[in-house]
Design a protein around this motif. Structure first.
Motif, PDB file in Angstrom:
ATOM      1  N   LYS A  98       0.858  -1.180   0.000  1.00  0.00           N
ATOM      2  CA  LYS A  98       0.000   0.000   0.000  1.00  0.00           C
ATOM      3  C   LYS A  98       0.896   1.232   0.000  1.00  0.00           C
ATOM      4  CE  LYS A  98      -3.904  -2.185   2.301  1.00  0.00           C
ATOM      5  NZ  LYS A  98      -4.844  -2.139   3.436  1.00  0.00           N
ATOM      6  N   HIS A 150      -7.347   6.697  -9.072  1.00  0.00           N
ATOM      7  CA  HIS A 150      -7.847   5.586  -8.254  1.00  0.00           C
ATOM      8  C   HIS A 150      -6.713   4.685  -7.777  1.00  0.00           C
ATOM      9  CE1 HIS A 150     -11.322   2.450  -7.719  1.00  0.00           C
ATOM     10  NE2 HIS A 150     -10.755   2.816  -6.592  1.00  0.00           N
ATOM     11  N   ASN A 151      -5.599   4.674  -8.511  1.00  0.00           N
ATOM     12  CA  ASN A 151      -4.432   3.899  -8.084  1.00  0.00           C
ATOM     13  C   ASN A 151      -3.900   4.363  -6.730  1.00  0.00           C
ATOM     14  OD1 ASN A 151      -3.761   6.286  -9.806  1.00  0.00           O
ATOM     15  ND2 ASN A 151      -1.667   5.822  -9.217  1.00  0.00           N
ATOM     16  N   GLN A 189      -7.408   2.840  -2.504  1.00  0.00           N
ATOM     17  CA  GLN A 189      -8.321   1.711  -2.611  1.00  0.00           C
ATOM     18  C   GLN A 189      -8.809   1.236  -1.252  1.00  0.00           C
ATOM     19  OE1 GLN A 189      -6.665  -1.193  -5.312  1.00  0.00           O
ATOM     20  NE2 GLN A 189      -6.076   0.391  -6.758  1.00  0.00           N
ATOM     21  N   ASP A 190      -8.566   2.039  -0.219  1.00  0.00           N
ATOM     22  CA  ASP A 190      -9.120   1.749   1.104  1.00  0.00           C
ATOM     23  C   ASP A 190     -10.350   2.604   1.383  1.00  0.00           C
ATOM     24  OD1 ASP A 190      -7.235  -0.130   1.654  1.00  0.00           O
ATOM     25  OD2 ASP A 190      -5.904   1.231   2.724  1.00  0.00           O
ATOM     26  N   SER A 246     -12.670  -0.425  -2.133  1.00  0.00           N
ATOM     27  CA  SER A 246     -12.058  -0.148  -3.430  1.00  0.00           C
ATOM     28  C   SER A 246     -13.002   0.557  -4.400  1.00  0.00           C
ATOM     29  CB  SER A 246     -11.564  -1.454  -4.064  1.00  0.00           C
ATOM     30  OG  SER A 246     -12.636  -2.363  -4.223  1.00  0.00           O
ATOM     31  N   SER A 247     -14.308   0.493  -4.142  1.00  0.00           N
ATOM     32  CA  SER A 247     -15.274   1.182  -5.015  1.00  0.00           C
ATOM     33  C   SER A 247     -15.758   2.490  -4.394  1.00  0.00           C
ATOM     34  CB  SER A 247     -16.474   0.274  -5.290  1.00  0.00           C
ATOM     35  OG  SER A 247     -17.171  -0.018  -4.087  1.00  0.00           O
ATOM     36  N   TYR A 298      -5.123   5.527   0.881  1.00  0.00           N
ATOM     37  CA  TYR A 298      -4.415   4.256   0.864  1.00  0.00           C
ATOM     38  C   TYR A 298      -3.739   4.157   2.219  1.00  0.00           C
ATOM     39  CZ  TYR A 298      -3.354   0.674  -2.631  1.00  0.00           C
ATOM     40  OH  TYR A 298      -3.341  -0.465  -3.395  1.00  0.00           O
TER      41      TYR A 298
END
Length: 636
Positions: free
Chosen positions: A6, A45-46, A49-50, A76-77, A124
């Motif tokens: 991460k 978005h990279n 994702q948390d 992640s969404s 992240y």
């Protein structure tokens, strides 16, 4: 990267410089700002994702009406979930009030997320709590509009304990030991101070309280607040904030560790953590996007005036090289070139490892982010072959035969995609034996390309952190192709030291290079160094941080880079591997050649850009010695 880690958070700030009606007339939508914020966040978005979050602030709202809107989501969404939530609000308004739904003033008066300042954050997490309360933006609320504060950022502070003590001494009582709390409360404290000073000043001039509020909003010195707030911060940071009345800022640490880019025209100011997302979202050329200078803050006042002001004296710039190697998207023009250069610069070492036997070598990469450095390696190998053929043909004293010519011209490097990552496979099984069997199938391989016991496989990776995926999966899969030899190539140097500025690499025991050095010390009768370093680290606990050295360097001092690489190859080698194994690492010198403007290399060299870094690395070593599987700093 084979060992997923991460890493960095991301920010996106938008300041609309025209009234909402302008965007309605020009672009046909009153939701121009929120639509662009979605694009900026999705394109980053990279970096999160948390979880994620957004906040907006409306200008000149009548008392009794909300002017700050915020929504956060986990997972992640999260970005999609947030904007689906906002979109549902807009759709509901359009159905219920079809006439008013295109009236920008009515929307601003009645609908949330229709403000002039918009802030988004992608999270992240490192080792912090993974809950909705940990998602930025954070709010510090007050009935005085100009005392409200919204903050989001990409940062880690190394001296949270010191900053907390300072808050205690100011009379505050923070509820958590976290750098997010200290940053929010430190800026908030000096924002309160500035408000009070201005209030007293205008009160002495005989203004009414209502008049004073307007004057405070107009005269707040943002740079002064940030200078006082950040005076003792030690860390890497890009922090964005908005005051309730509309002033906004994005500040960057004095060493430029964390990235921050901006674009401004007569319609909009936008700031993000990565440059190409601005180019994509606004269709602007490379040169139009600028970088915030280290130790400076980009400040936009409520009246639309924009300045870049120094809040801390810049030091030697040590921008994070891992941003270039792995974290940032490779679509940035400079990053793409740098990653190709990293691969190309490795070619002399790679060619030596295969004894220049191009005919019997298959070159490949470990998906997916090593692909660009692979292209650079391809370019370097092709250059070598052309030069070899040219030299051989031009320097012959006799006439070359047709057979010899055919043989010379037949030397063609073989570049193949041998590994394919199965994104659908999840190693959810908890029993170790079963889970390891599943891990071995995360990657698929291409059969029929490698010749049994003849060919060497060269596979390039971005970097090698722990080496566990190589050992448990990739090497075993490649060995099924029955190569004579496998060469794993890292486009980054050996990761030897923890990061304390944002990356999820803060524990010494996670680094296979450290494991290799410890192993070599024990093998060669130098184990006493392990305890000597511990004693030095212990003694440094009470030493002022400006005087502390990185004593963990002594662990690596007795060995060459090659010796450590050879021991790493032994450690990560599966017990049933048939092929010969070699590990080749990038050199520090070549890293700096490839990334000349990003000299932050502390995880490789141990040269930390802030004094707090040395304290963190020593604490991380002490934790390892004491069997404590915890990070060496506080953060959320």
């Amino acid at each position: 990267m084979s060992d997923a880690i991460k890493h960095e958070c991301g920010i996106a700030l938008i300041r609309l410089l025209k009234p909402l009606s302008y965007y309605q007339e020009k672009y046909g939508t009153p939701y121009y700002g929120i639509n662009k914020l979605y694009l900026l966040m999705e394109k980053q978005h990279n970096r999160g994702q948390d979880g994620a979050g957004i906040a907006t602030i409306k200008f000149d709202v009548k008392p009794g009406n909300r002017y700050i809107s915020r929504y956060r989501a986990m997972g992640s969404s999260a970005v999609a979930d947030i904007f689906e939530y906002v979109q549902k609000k807009f759709v509901a308004v359009q159905k219920a009030y079809p006439q008013q739904s295109m009236d920008t003033q009515w929307l601003k008066d009645n609908v949330s997320f229709t403000g002039e300042v918009l802030l988004g954050h992608l999270r992240y997490g490192t080792h912090g709590k993974n809950s909705i309360e940990s998602c930025h933006p954070f709010l510090r609320q007050n009935n005085w509009m100009s005392r409200n504060l919204v903050v989001a950022g990409n940062f880690n502070m190394t001296n949270v304990d010191e900053l907390l003590q300072q808050l205690y001494e100011l009379g505050q009582h923070p509820k958590e030991q976290a750098d997010t709390v200290t940053v929010l409360e430190k800026i908030g404290h000096f924002l309160d101070d500035e408000n009070q000073e201005l209030f007293d000043h205008f009160k002495d001039k005989g203004l009414s309280n209502i008049e004073i509020s307007a004057q405070i909003a107009k005269n707040i010195d943002v740079a002064k607040i940030l200078t006082r707030s950040a005076k003792t911060w030690d860390g890497g940071y890009t922090i964005a904030g908005i005051f309730g009345h509309g002033d906004a800022f994005v500040m960057r640490d004095p060493a430029g560790i964390r990235p921050a880019f901006y674009y401004v025209d007569d319609e909009i100011l936008v700031v993000t953590s990565e440059r190409p997302v601005i180019q994509t979202a606004f269709n602007v050329p490379l040169g139009a996007v600028k970088e915030i200078k280290p130790g400076h803050a980009l400040i936009v006042k409520k009246d639309g005036s924009i300045t870049e002001e120094m809040f801390r004296q810049p030091v030697e710039q040590k921008s994070c090289s891992f941003e270039r190697i792995y974290f940032s998207r490779g679509s940035d023009a400079d990053i793409y070139k740098e990653r190709k250069s990293l691969g190309k610069l490795l070619c002399p070492q790679v060619l030596e490892s295969i004894n220049y036997d191009i005919k019997n070598t298959v070159f490949s990469f470990i998906p997916n982010t090593a692909e660009v450095s692979y292209y650079g390696m391809m370019e370097g190998v092709n250059t070598y072959v052309r030069d070899f053929q040219k030299h051989a043909l031009l320097n012959r004293s006799d006439k070359i035969s047709d057979a010899e010519l055919d043989d010379m011209l037949s030397i063609t490097p073989r570049f193949e995609k041998l590994n394919v990552k199965d994104a659908k496979l999840r190693t959810f099984i908890t029993q170790d034996a079963d889970r390891q069997d599943m891990v071995q199938h995360v990657y698929d391989t291409t059969y029929g390309v490698v010749r049994d016991d003849v060919d060497t496989i060269v596979a390039i990776d971005d970097s090698i952190v722990r080496g566990t995926t190589l050992k448990q999966s990739i090497l075993t899969i490649l060995d099924r192709l029955k190569p004579k030899k496998i060469v794993i190539v890292s486009s980054a140097p050996q990761i030897r030291y923890p990061d304390c500025y944002g990356i999820d690499m803060s524990r010494m025991g996670e680094f296979v290079a450290f494991e290799a050095a410890i192993s070599l010390l024990k093998q060669r009768g130098l184990a006493h160094i392990i305890d000597e370093v511990y004693q030095k680290c212990m003694a440094s606990v009470t030493t002022p941080k400006d005087e502390v050295e990185n004593y963990v360097k002594d662990i690596y001092e007795p060995f060459t880079d090659l010796e450590i690489s050879e021991e790493i190859a032994r450690i990560i080698r599966p017990h049933n591997l048939n092929a010969e194994l070699e590990v080749v690492y990038q050199t520090l010198d070549n890293l700096h050649i490839a990334c000349p403007n990003h000299k932050g290399d502390w995880y490789f060299s141990g040269d930390y850009p802030t004094p707090g870094g040395n304290k963190v690395v020593n604490r991380a070593y002490m934790n390892w010695m004491e069997g404590k599987n915890i990070r060496a700093y506080f953060s959320v």
